[in-house]
Design a protein around this motif. Structure first.
Motif, PDB file in Angstrom:
ATOM      1  N   ARG A 156       0.848  -1.194   0.000  1.00 30.51           N
ATOM      2  CA  ARG A 156       0.000   0.000   0.000  1.00 30.51           C
ATOM      3  C   ARG A 156       0.880   1.240   0.000  1.00 30.51           C
ATOM      4  O   ARG A 156       1.839   1.325   0.762  1.00 30.51           O
ATOM      5  CB  ARG A 156      -0.926   0.004   1.223  1.00 30.51           C
ATOM      6  N   THR A 157       0.583   2.178  -0.853  1.00 32.96           N
ATOM      7  CA  THR A 157       1.348   3.424  -0.916  1.00 32.96           C
ATOM      8  C   THR A 157       1.376   4.095   0.449  1.00 32.96           C
ATOM      9  O   THR A 157       0.335   4.256   1.094  1.00 32.96           O
ATOM     10  CB  THR A 157       0.717   4.384  -1.946  1.00 32.96           C
ATOM     11  N   GLY A 158       2.584   4.451   0.910  1.00 30.15           N
ATOM     12  CA  GLY A 158       2.727   5.108   2.197  1.00 30.15           C
ATOM     13  C   GLY A 158       2.911   4.171   3.366  1.00 30.15           C
ATOM     14  O   GLY A 158       3.083   4.620   4.502  1.00 30.15           O
ATOM     15  N   THR A 159       2.876   2.854   3.118  1.00 29.06           N
ATOM     16  CA  THR A 159       3.058   1.858   4.175  1.00 29.06           C
ATOM     17  C   THR A 159       4.415   1.186   4.010  1.00 29.06           C
ATOM     18  O   THR A 159       4.846   0.896   2.888  1.00 29.06           O
ATOM     19  CB  THR A 159       1.945   0.793   4.113  1.00 29.06           C
ATOM     20  N   ASP A 160       5.099   0.939   5.116  1.00 34.12           N
ATOM     21  CA  ASP A 160       6.421   0.312   5.064  1.00 34.12           C
ATOM     22  C   ASP A 160       6.347  -1.075   4.433  1.00 34.12           C
ATOM     23  O   ASP A 160       5.348  -1.785   4.563  1.00 34.12           O
ATOM     24  CB  ASP A 160       7.005   0.194   6.472  1.00 34.12           C
ATOM     25  N   ASP A 161       7.415  -1.442   3.749  1.00 29.53           N
ATOM     26  CA  ASP A 161       7.539  -2.770   3.159  1.00 29.53           C
ATOM     27  C   ASP A 161       7.783  -3.779   4.275  1.00 29.53           C
ATOM     28  O   ASP A 161       8.797  -3.712   4.977  1.00 29.53           O
ATOM     29  CB  ASP A 161       8.705  -2.768   2.165  1.00 29.53           C
ATOM     30  N   PHE A 162       6.844  -4.713   4.454  1.00 26.34           N
ATOM     31  CA  PHE A 162       6.928  -5.645   5.568  1.00 26.34           C
ATOM     32  C   PHE A 162       7.301  -7.049   5.119  1.00 26.34           C
ATOM     33  O   PHE A 162       7.204  -7.993   5.893  1.00 26.34           O
ATOM     34  CB  PHE A 162       5.580  -5.672   6.305  1.00 26.34           C
ATOM     35  N   PHE A 163       7.759  -7.184   3.900  1.00 31.83           N
ATOM     36  CA  PHE A 163       8.046  -8.518   3.381  1.00 31.83           C
ATOM     37  C   PHE A 163       9.156  -9.218   4.153  1.00 31.83           C
ATOM     38  O   PHE A 163       9.060 -10.420   4.446  1.00 31.83           O
ATOM     39  CB  PHE A 163       8.423  -8.432   1.901  1.00 31.83           C
ATOM     40  N   ALA A 164      10.203  -8.490   4.514  1.00 33.68           N
ATOM     41  CA  ALA A 164      11.336  -9.112   5.213  1.00 33.68           C
ATOM     42  C   ALA A 164      10.892  -9.688   6.553  1.00 33.68           C
ATOM     43  O   ALA A 164      11.298 -10.800   6.926  1.00 33.68           O
ATOM     44  CB  ALA A 164      12.456  -8.096   5.418  1.00 33.68           C
ATOM     45  N   ALA A 165      10.059  -8.970   7.278  1.00 35.03           N
ATOM     46  CA  ALA A 165       9.579  -9.465   8.564  1.00 35.03           C
ATOM     47  C   ALA A 165       8.710 -10.699   8.374  1.00 35.03           C
ATOM     48  O   ALA A 165       8.782 -11.646   9.166  1.00 35.03           O
ATOM     49  CB  ALA A 165       8.803  -8.371   9.294  1.00 35.03           C
ATOM     50  N   TRP A 166       7.868 -10.687   7.334  1.00 39.02           N
ATOM     51  CA  TRP A 166       7.068 -11.875   7.036  1.00 39.02           C
ATOM     52  C   TRP A 166       7.986 -13.063   6.740  1.00 39.02           C
ATOM     53  O   TRP A 166       7.781 -14.165   7.257  1.00 39.02           O
ATOM     54  CB  TRP A 166       6.165 -11.619   5.827  1.00 39.02           C
ATOM     55  N   GLU A 167       9.005 -12.825   5.912  1.00 37.67           N
ATOM     56  CA  GLU A 167       9.892 -13.913   5.501  1.00 37.67           C
ATOM     57  C   GLU A 167      10.655 -14.485   6.690  1.00 37.67           C
ATOM     58  O   GLU A 167      10.843 -15.707   6.800  1.00 37.67           O
ATOM     59  CB  GLU A 167      10.853 -13.411   4.433  1.00 37.67           C
ATOM     60  N   GLU A 168      11.076 -13.634   7.615  1.00 33.70           N
ATOM     61  CA  GLU A 168      11.824 -14.092   8.780  1.00 33.70           C
ATOM     62  C   GLU A 168      10.969 -14.950   9.707  1.00 33.70           C
ATOM     63  O   GLU A 168      11.495 -15.804  10.426  1.00 33.70           O
ATOM     64  CB  GLU A 168      12.371 -12.889   9.546  1.00 33.70           C
ATOM     65  N   TRP A 173       3.341 -20.196   3.566  1.00 34.76           N
ATOM     66  CA  TRP A 173       2.720 -19.637   2.371  1.00 34.76           C
ATOM     67  C   TRP A 173       2.633 -18.117   2.532  1.00 34.76           C
ATOM     68  O   TRP A 173       2.767 -17.583   3.633  1.00 34.76           O
ATOM     69  CB  TRP A 173       1.321 -20.224   2.150  1.00 34.76           C
ATOM     70  N   LEU A 174       2.425 -17.440   1.400  1.00 36.29           N
ATOM     71  CA  LEU A 174       2.292 -15.980   1.403  1.00 36.29           C
ATOM     72  C   LEU A 174       0.915 -15.596   0.890  1.00 36.29           C
ATOM     73  O   LEU A 174       0.486 -16.036  -0.181  1.00 36.29           O
ATOM     74  CB  LEU A 174       3.353 -15.340   0.508  1.00 36.29           C
ATOM     75  N   LEU A 175       0.215 -14.759   1.669  1.00 33.40           N
ATOM     76  CA  LEU A 175      -1.014 -14.111   1.219  1.00 33.40           C
ATOM     77  C   LEU A 175      -0.673 -12.650   1.023  1.00 33.40           C
ATOM     78  O   LEU A 175      -0.371 -11.931   1.982  1.00 33.40           O
ATOM     79  CB  LEU A 175      -2.140 -14.287   2.233  1.00 33.40           C
ATOM     80  N   LEU A 176      -0.700 -12.209  -0.232  1.00 29.60           N
ATOM     81  CA  LEU A 176      -0.257 -10.865  -0.609  1.00 29.60           C
ATOM     82  C   LEU A 176      -1.415 -10.100  -1.226  1.00 29.60           C
ATOM     83  O   LEU A 176      -2.079 -10.588  -2.143  1.00 29.60           O
ATOM     84  CB  LEU A 176       0.902 -10.974  -1.611  1.00 29.60           C
ATOM     85  N   ARG A 177      -1.646  -8.880  -0.734  1.00 30.94           N
ATOM     86  CA  ARG A 177      -2.699  -8.024  -1.274  1.00 30.94           C
ATOM     87  C   ARG A 177      -2.051  -6.755  -1.815  1.00 30.94           C
ATOM     88  O   ARG A 177      -1.451  -5.986  -1.077  1.00 30.94           O
ATOM     89  CB  ARG A 177      -3.734  -7.692  -0.201  1.00 30.94           C
ATOM     90  N   LEU A 178      -2.167  -6.551  -3.119  1.00 30.29           N
ATOM     91  CA  LEU A 178      -1.599  -5.376  -3.771  1.00 30.29           C
ATOM     92  C   LEU A 178      -2.674  -4.299  -3.843  1.00 30.29           C
ATOM     93  O   LEU A 178      -3.584  -4.354  -4.673  1.00 30.29           O
ATOM     94  CB  LEU A 178      -1.101  -5.742  -5.172  1.00 30.29           C
ATOM     95  N   ILE A 179      -2.560  -3.306  -2.951  1.00 30.94           N
ATOM     96  CA  ILE A 179      -3.590  -2.276  -2.818  1.00 30.94           C
ATOM     97  C   ILE A 179      -3.245  -1.011  -3.613  1.00 30.94           C
ATOM     98  O   ILE A 179      -4.091  -0.418  -4.264  1.00 30.94           O
ATOM     99  CB  ILE A 179      -3.801  -1.904  -1.333  1.00 30.94           C
ATOM    100  N   ALA A 208       8.454 -15.184  -7.624  1.00 29.73           N
ATOM    101  CA  ALA A 208       9.166 -16.228  -8.361  1.00 29.73           C
ATOM    102  C   ALA A 208      10.143 -16.960  -7.446  1.00 29.73           C
ATOM    103  O   ALA A 208      10.267 -18.194  -7.509  1.00 29.73           O
ATOM    104  CB  ALA A 208       9.908 -15.613  -9.552  1.00 29.73           C
ATOM    105  N   ARG A 209      10.820 -16.213  -6.572  1.00 26.70           N
ATOM    106  CA  ARG A 209      11.775 -16.825  -5.650  1.00 26.70           C
ATOM    107  C   ARG A 209      11.061 -17.762  -4.667  1.00 26.70           C
ATOM    108  O   ARG A 209      11.546 -18.868  -4.377  1.00 26.70           O
ATOM    109  CB  ARG A 209      12.541 -15.729  -4.905  1.00 26.70           C
ATOM    110  N   LEU A 210       9.918 -17.323  -4.161  1.00 28.36           N
ATOM    111  CA  LEU A 210       9.163 -18.167  -3.235  1.00 28.36           C
ATOM    112  C   LEU A 210       8.651 -19.428  -3.913  1.00 28.36           C
ATOM    113  O   LEU A 210       8.712 -20.527  -3.356  1.00 28.36           O
ATOM    114  CB  LEU A 210       7.996 -17.377  -2.639  1.00 28.36           C
ATOM    115  N   LEU A 211       8.137 -19.273  -5.127  1.00 31.72           N
ATOM    116  CA  LEU A 211       7.632 -20.439  -5.855  1.00 31.72           C
ATOM    117  C   LEU A 211       8.748 -21.429  -6.152  1.00 31.72           C
ATOM    118  O   LEU A 211       8.542 -22.651  -6.093  1.00 31.72           O
ATOM    119  CB  LEU A 211       6.944 -19.990  -7.142  1.00 31.72           C
ATOM    120  N   ASP A 212       9.933 -20.908  -6.462  1.00 37.04           N
ATOM    121  CA  ASP A 212      11.079 -21.788  -6.706  1.00 37.04           C
ATOM    122  C   ASP A 212      11.430 -22.593  -5.454  1.00 37.04           C
ATOM    123  O   ASP A 212      11.961 -23.707  -5.557  1.00 37.04           O
ATOM    124  CB  ASP A 212      12.297 -20.968  -7.144  1.00 37.04           C
ATOM    125  N   ARG A 213      11.140 -22.025  -4.292  1.00 35.11           N
ATOM    126  CA  ARG A 213      11.421 -22.706  -3.028  1.00 35.11           C
ATOM    127  C   ARG A 213      10.256 -23.576  -2.575  1.00 35.11           C
ATOM    128  O   ARG A 213      10.297 -24.159  -1.491  1.00 35.11           O
ATOM    129  CB  ARG A 213      11.747 -21.670  -1.952  1.00 35.11           C
TER     130      ARG A 213
END
Length: 222
Positions: A156-168, A173-179, A208-213
């Motif tokens: 979401r525009t204006g929101t911090d990228d939280f992918f690294a925390a999710w990955e750690e 599985w990943l549920l991703l919402r592109l707002i 793609a990286r997640l799917l490869d894994r």
């Protein structure tokens, strides 16, 4: 209105899901936020799509927005029952909390509810979407993962990228919402008005990286 843009002109409303399923392999169901579907509706959904297609249902607002997790165990179990009724057509469902729902105000209620809910899942995948800054933390992502749930990642525009925390937190599985920029609505969605190539390229590489894994990804755009 996507008629003539995504859906062919003249396509009946009742045929939209079947057509959508020829182009995509999963859909986020927002209607469940306003009320759970009847069993006959769920059957109709599943019979309209090919094997392998999945549905991601949002929990009713009665649970997350109106009662704010208080006195809603029966409604929560009913939501889980609907997810189970989808069988192999169930993508992870998710709870979506408003920005006003914070750890400072309702952290104890949230922790107690999630502890209880974890015991009811029995392997059912469930995501949790939060918007309050004091819940968008690596610690909360780990808290969910330890209980068999996963943080919903939102672009979401204006929101911090939280992918690294999710990955750690190492969920399965990943549920991703592109707002995107929902604070400044566009006059229509029939043409591209705010190109997002850089953002989409970044997520395409991550997916793609997640799917490869071997990690399933459920990605929905808004």
């Amino acid at each position: 209105d996507w008629q003539g843009v995504f859906y062919p002109d003249g396509l009946a409303d009742r045929d939209r899901l079947a057509y959508y399923a020829t182009r995509c392999n999963s859909v986020e169901v927002n209607t469940s936020f306003y009320g759970l579907p009847a069993p006959a509706t769920v059957v109709q959904w599943v019979e309209s799509v090919p094997p392998g297609f999945t549905f991601s249902l949002k929990a009713p607002r009665l649970i997350t927005h109106e009662r704010r997790l208080v006195d809603c165990r029966q409604e929560s179990l009913a939501f889980l029952d609907v997810l189970r009724s989808l069988g192999p057509a169930a993508a992870p469902g998710f709870l979506q909390f408003p920005a006003s729902f914070s750890r400072a105000r309702e952290g104890r209620v949230l922790a107690n509810y999630l502890d209880w809910l974890a015991g009811e899942l029995d392997g059912l995948p469930l995501g949790v979407e939060v918007r309050a800054a004091d819940l968008m933390t690596p610690a909360f992502a780990r808290f969910l993962a330890e209980r068999g749930m996963a943080l919903v990642v939102v672009e979401r525009t204006g929101t911090d990228d939280f992918f690294a925390a999710w990955e750690e937190s190492a969920p399965g599985w990943l549920l991703l919402r592109l707002i995107g920029n929902d604070s400044e609505p566009l006059p229509n969605d029939r043409e591209i008005q705010r190109p997002q190539e850089a953002v989409l390229d970044l997520w395409a590489e991550r997916i793609a990286r997640l799917l490869d894994r071997g990690k399933p990804v459920y990605c929905y755009t808004h």
